[in-house]
Structure formats: C-alpha cells, structure tokens
Design a protein around this motif. Structure first.
Motif, PDB file in Angstrom:
ATOM      1  N   ASP A   1     -10.009  -3.755  -3.730  1.00 34.76           N
ATOM      2  CA  ASP A   1      -9.126  -3.003  -2.803  1.00 34.76           C
ATOM      3  C   ASP A   1      -8.870  -3.738  -1.481  1.00 34.76           C
ATOM      4  O   ASP A   1      -9.495  -4.788  -1.368  1.00 34.76           O
TER       5      ASP A   1
ATOM      6  N   LYS B   1      -3.113  -0.352  -4.823  1.00 32.13           N
ATOM      7  CA  LYS B   1      -4.387  -0.211  -4.147  1.00 32.13           C
ATOM      8  C   LYS B   1      -5.329  -1.914  -3.564  1.00 32.13           C
ATOM      9  O   LYS B   1      -6.185  -1.465  -3.042  1.00 32.13           O
TER      10      LYS B   1
ATOM     11  N   GLU C   1       0.776  -1.391  -0.041  1.00 34.00           N
ATOM     12  CA  GLU C   1       0.032  -0.068   0.146  1.00 34.00           C
ATOM     13  C   GLU C   1       0.826   1.284   0.012  1.00 34.00           C
ATOM     14  O   GLU C   1       0.468   2.247  -0.587  1.00 34.00           O
TER      15      GLU C   1
END
Length: 140
Positions: A73, A57, A52
């Motif tokens: 995500d 994402k 991250e």
C-alpha cells in the motif's frame, strides 16, 4: 542498486517476503542511490495523489526471488523508501492478507498514468497568446 530490488529482498541474504534478515554491515547508499530513492519518493507521492481517489490502494511489485507479486500500500511503500534512505535497507513488513490484485498497479502503470494526466493538463493549459488553442508549435 535499484530501490525496488533492495526494498523487496533481491539478494540471497534476505527473506523475499519480509526484507532483510540482518541489519548490520549494510553500507550507506551512494549519493546517486539516494537521489534515485528521493526521486522515487516524489513520484510515489504524485502517483498516490492521482490514483488513490480512484480506489487504487498501492503498488504491485514482481519479486524475482519468489516469483510472486507483492502488493504494497501507499503508506508502506513510502515507509520502505524512507527507511531505505535512513538505513540503506528496508525492514521486515507483514504482507497484506489476501489483497485484491485489482486494487494495485505497477510502477510503470502509475508512471504512464501520471504522464498522461500531465500531457492532458499541458494541452488544456492556455499559452497566454491571443487566439491560441493552447497547442505547442511542436504539435503542428
């Protein structure tokens, strides 16, 4: 049962874009399946922690039902896995609108990345021996 197949509708009674249509009658996960999902949750947390900050994402998953990639995500993937633990299946989720494929990596890529980071950390970790370079005997 593979957590990824279940999480993304790899059965005929599911909409591949949104998960299961019917929540009734789903048998609970076996102990082995639960252990696999718990392992996936732990791995996902490692992947997120490492990737991250680099701008990744989430995870991209190839869907065998629609032959498309699903971009999920980090938080949604975690929610899917937790719901799989709690209910034996995942619910409907709206896919992201027009995701940038460069922002997502496959599970295999994330796993390889984490393995590489761990191997590098192991090589750099001092072994505690005087004059040691931190290399293991198996590396010689």
């Amino acid at each position: 049962m593979d957590a990824w197949d279940d999480a993304f509708g790899a059965s005929p009674d599911r909409d591949p874009d949104f998960g299961p249509d019917d929540r009734s009658g789903q048998p609970p996960l076996t102990m082995e399946e639960r252990a696999g999902v718990l392992d996936d949750l732990a791995e996902l947390e490692v992947f997120r922690t490492l990737l991250e900050p680099t701008g990744v994402k989430g995870i991209v998953v190839d869907c065998p039902d629609c032959d498309e990639e699903h971009h999920v995500d980090w938080a949604l993937m975690q929610a899917n896995l937790r719901q799989l633990l709690d209910e034996g299946q995942t619910g409907r989720h709206e896919p992201p609108f027009d995701p940038d494929p460069d922002d997502y990596v496959s599970w295999d890529y994330a796993s390889g990345y984490a393995d590489g980071v761990a191997a590098l950390a192991e090589r750099e970790e001092p072994s505690g021996r005087h004059g040691s370079t931190g290399r293991h005997a198996r590396d010689d």
